[in-house]
Design an enzyme around this catalytic site. Sequence first.
Site, PDB file in Angstrom:
ATOM      1  N   ARG A  30     -31.551  27.453  -9.860  1.00 22.88           N
ATOM      2  CA  ARG A  30     -30.157  27.176 -10.244  1.00 22.88           C
ATOM      3  C   ARG A  30     -29.460  26.424  -9.116  1.00 22.88           C
ATOM      4  O   ARG A  30     -29.836  26.516  -7.949  1.00 22.88           O
ATOM      5  CB  ARG A  30     -29.388  28.449 -10.572  1.00 22.88           C
ATOM      6  CG  ARG A  30     -29.064  29.342  -9.360  1.00 22.88           C
ATOM      7  CD  ARG A  30     -27.699  29.071  -8.750  1.00 22.88           C
ATOM      8  NE  ARG A  30     -27.419  29.856  -7.558  1.00 22.88           N
ATOM      9  CZ  ARG A  30     -27.695  29.453  -6.330  1.00 22.88           C
ATOM     10  NH1 ARG A  30     -28.285  28.297  -6.106  1.00 22.88           N
ATOM     11  NH2 ARG A  30     -27.404  30.219  -5.285  1.00 22.88           N
ATOM     12  N   HIS A  38     -18.636  32.373  -3.813  1.00 16.02           N
ATOM     13  CA  HIS A  38     -18.045  33.593  -3.241  1.00 16.02           C
ATOM     14  C   HIS A  38     -16.881  34.097  -4.098  1.00 16.02           C
ATOM     15  O   HIS A  38     -15.863  34.554  -3.593  1.00 16.02           O
ATOM     16  CB  HIS A  38     -17.639  33.378  -1.776  1.00 16.02           C
ATOM     17  CG  HIS A  38     -18.851  33.288  -0.894  1.00 16.02           C
ATOM     18  ND1 HIS A  38     -19.528  34.396  -0.461  1.00 16.02           N
ATOM     19  CD2 HIS A  38     -19.536  32.213  -0.427  1.00 16.02           C
ATOM     20  CE1 HIS A  38     -20.564  34.019   0.267  1.00 16.02           C
ATOM     21  NE2 HIS A  38     -20.601  32.710   0.293  1.00 16.02           N
ATOM     22  N   ASP A  53     -18.157  35.560  -7.334  1.00 15.13           N
ATOM     23  CA  ASP A  53     -18.817  36.398  -8.361  1.00 15.13           C
ATOM     24  C   ASP A  53     -18.669  37.888  -8.084  1.00 15.13           C
ATOM     25  O   ASP A  53     -18.461  38.681  -9.003  1.00 15.13           O
ATOM     26  CB  ASP A  53     -20.279  35.991  -8.594  1.00 15.13           C
ATOM     27  CG  ASP A  53     -21.196  36.081  -7.388  1.00 15.13           C
ATOM     28  OD1 ASP A  53     -20.695  36.265  -6.254  1.00 15.13           O
ATOM     29  OD2 ASP A  53     -22.429  35.962  -7.578  1.00 15.13           O
ATOM     30  N   GLY A  69     -36.760  28.915  -0.256  1.00 18.88           N
ATOM     31  CA  GLY A  69     -35.766  28.951   0.814  1.00 18.88           C
ATOM     32  C   GLY A  69     -34.882  27.721   0.847  1.00 18.88           C
ATOM     33  O   GLY A  69     -34.167  27.486   1.814  1.00 18.88           O
ATOM     34  N   GLY A 127     -32.367  27.009  -1.227  1.00 17.75           N
ATOM     35  CA  GLY A 127     -31.024  27.197  -1.760  1.00 17.75           C
ATOM     36  C   GLY A 127     -30.928  27.070  -3.267  1.00 17.75           C
ATOM     37  O   GLY A 127     -29.832  27.031  -3.816  1.00 17.75           O
ATOM     38  N   SER A 167     -32.362  29.304  -5.358  1.00 14.00           N
ATOM     39  CA  SER A 167     -32.611  30.633  -5.929  1.00 14.00           C
ATOM     40  C   SER A 167     -34.068  30.897  -6.274  1.00 14.00           C
ATOM     41  O   SER A 167     -34.376  31.500  -7.306  1.00 14.00           O
ATOM     42  CB  SER A 167     -31.735  30.874  -7.165  1.00 14.00           C
ATOM     43  OG  SER A 167     -30.432  31.217  -6.784  1.00 14.00           O
ATOM     44  N   ASP A 217     -26.463  34.136  -9.620  1.00 10.81           N
ATOM     45  CA  ASP A 217     -27.764  33.464  -9.592  1.00 10.81           C
ATOM     46  C   ASP A 217     -28.638  33.937 -10.751  1.00 10.81           C
ATOM     47  O   ASP A 217     -29.217  33.138 -11.489  1.00 10.81           O
ATOM     48  CB  ASP A 217     -28.457  33.728  -8.256  1.00 10.81           C
ATOM     49  CG  ASP A 217     -27.586  33.304  -7.087  1.00 10.81           C
ATOM     50  OD1 ASP A 217     -26.838  32.329  -7.237  1.00 10.81           O
ATOM     51  OD2 ASP A 217     -27.640  33.953  -6.032  1.00 10.81           O
ATOM     52  N   TYR A 249     -22.539  37.553   4.955  1.00  8.17           N
ATOM     53  CA  TYR A 249     -22.279  37.710   3.513  1.00  8.17           C
ATOM     54  C   TYR A 249     -21.678  39.098   3.224  1.00  8.17           C
ATOM     55  O   TYR A 249     -20.659  39.216   2.525  1.00  8.17           O
ATOM     56  CB  TYR A 249     -23.578  37.512   2.723  1.00  8.17           C
ATOM     57  CG  TYR A 249     -23.393  37.487   1.221  1.00  8.17           C
ATOM     58  CD1 TYR A 249     -23.359  36.281   0.528  1.00  8.17           C
ATOM     59  CD2 TYR A 249     -23.252  38.658   0.481  1.00  8.17           C
ATOM     60  CE1 TYR A 249     -23.189  36.245  -0.852  1.00  8.17           C
ATOM     61  CE2 TYR A 249     -23.076  38.639  -0.888  1.00  8.17           C
ATOM     62  CZ  TYR A 249     -23.052  37.427  -1.548  1.00  8.17           C
ATOM     63  OH  TYR A 249     -22.879  37.395  -2.912  1.00  8.17           O
TER      64      TYR A 249
HETATM   65  C1  GLA Z   1     -25.439  33.879  -3.133  1.00  5.59           C
HETATM   66  C2  GLA Z   1     -25.373  35.167  -3.971  1.00  5.59           C
HETATM   67  C3  GLA Z   1     -24.476  34.953  -5.195  1.00  5.59           C
HETATM   68  C4  GLA Z   1     -23.131  34.345  -4.817  1.00  5.59           C
HETATM   69  C5  GLA Z   1     -23.314  33.145  -3.891  1.00  5.59           C
HETATM   70  C6  GLA Z   1     -21.995  32.632  -3.394  1.00  5.59           C
HETATM   71  O1  GLA Z   1     -26.105  32.878  -3.825  1.00  5.59           O
HETATM   72  O2  GLA Z   1     -26.655  35.552  -4.398  1.00  5.59           O
HETATM   73  O3  GLA Z   1     -24.309  36.177  -5.871  1.00  5.59           O
HETATM   74  O4  GLA Z   1     -22.287  35.307  -4.244  1.00  5.59           O
HETATM   75  O5  GLA Z   1     -24.125  33.455  -2.778  1.00  5.59           O
HETATM   76  O6  GLA Z   1     -21.255  32.104  -4.444  1.00  5.59           O
END
Ligand code: GLA
Length: 340
Positions: free
Chosen positions: A17, A24, A26, A107, A109, A111, A153, A201
Amino acid sequence: MTRGSDPTVRIARAPGRVNLIGDHTDYTGGLVLPMAVDRWTEIRFVGGTADVHLVSADEAEPVTLPLSIDDPTTARPAWGKYVAGVISEMRPAVGIDGVISTTIPIGGGMSSSHALEVAVALALGFRGTVIELAQLTQRAENRASGVPTGIMDQLSIAAGVAGHALVIDCGALTVDPVPMPDDVDVVVQFVAHRTLVGSAYSDRVAECAAAEREIGPLREATPDDASRITDDRIRRRALHVVTENQRVRDFAAALARHDLATAGELMVGSHESLRDLYETSTPQMDAAVAALMRRPGVHGARMTGGGFGGCVVALTERGALDDGWIVHPVDGARLVDDDA
Ligand code: GLA
């Protein structure tokens, strides 16, 4: 597990995805606008086995795990934690013997680990809605990594719709597909490897909780509400979340009227908010976005995902960039026939 034409061999396939806007938000039940993309993790497997045995083309060591696991963090080798997280949530009656391959940069970004979790759940016989699949694999991820990540994600991977991005309300758990225009490219550029384990995070999640203790749910708050917060850092975090939710709404509206200039400006506004208010960007990500914005044909660019490294995403005219991964929106995760 090498019987390529054996009808008992099945394939679980889950896409990666990329998030176009809405980061930041969700984990406070806010709005996000990601899409499932045309890079996939596949597990070719046979079911009905006594344990879970998986070999990965990208990992030196296989994973062999029992069907009952209490603490997924103890799984070895390290990549087995994601598999163990899913097993611990599903408690399947029978196992699988499978081979994993992926075209998602690991890795990078996009997912890759979440796609693996969703594919494992499908291979282990998950039955339920895409929302339930996303919730289960989110719990698996949280338990395996110890990081309280949100549902974006997993839900984008589970609920993707070909040709569409998704407006997801992470509080109401609704998914509204919005068509992506034909005359744009979505380009992902890798900046730096990162893991959210050990990053700030979790601090951000705690800071949002502190904001909510003062002004109530951020998903319902206005910028005025956020401005009332007394602590400077908590106020800036809340202002990001509240304005980012509005940017998602505005971005979806801009896409719908094919106003790509406005959509691009909103992406840059999102990046600046993540950089200045939320402090999840890095100098390399800022430089990558700035460099993209100087290129002809780029409507907008921003960091995407958790930040602290990872990647940036750009919305461009077709063919404007030839460096990076051009990605297209695809359908969500599913079991496919062996010959599909
Ligand atoms: C990561 C987390 C998601 C979301 C993003 C920021 O990808 O897995 O749940 O919080 O960061 O939007």
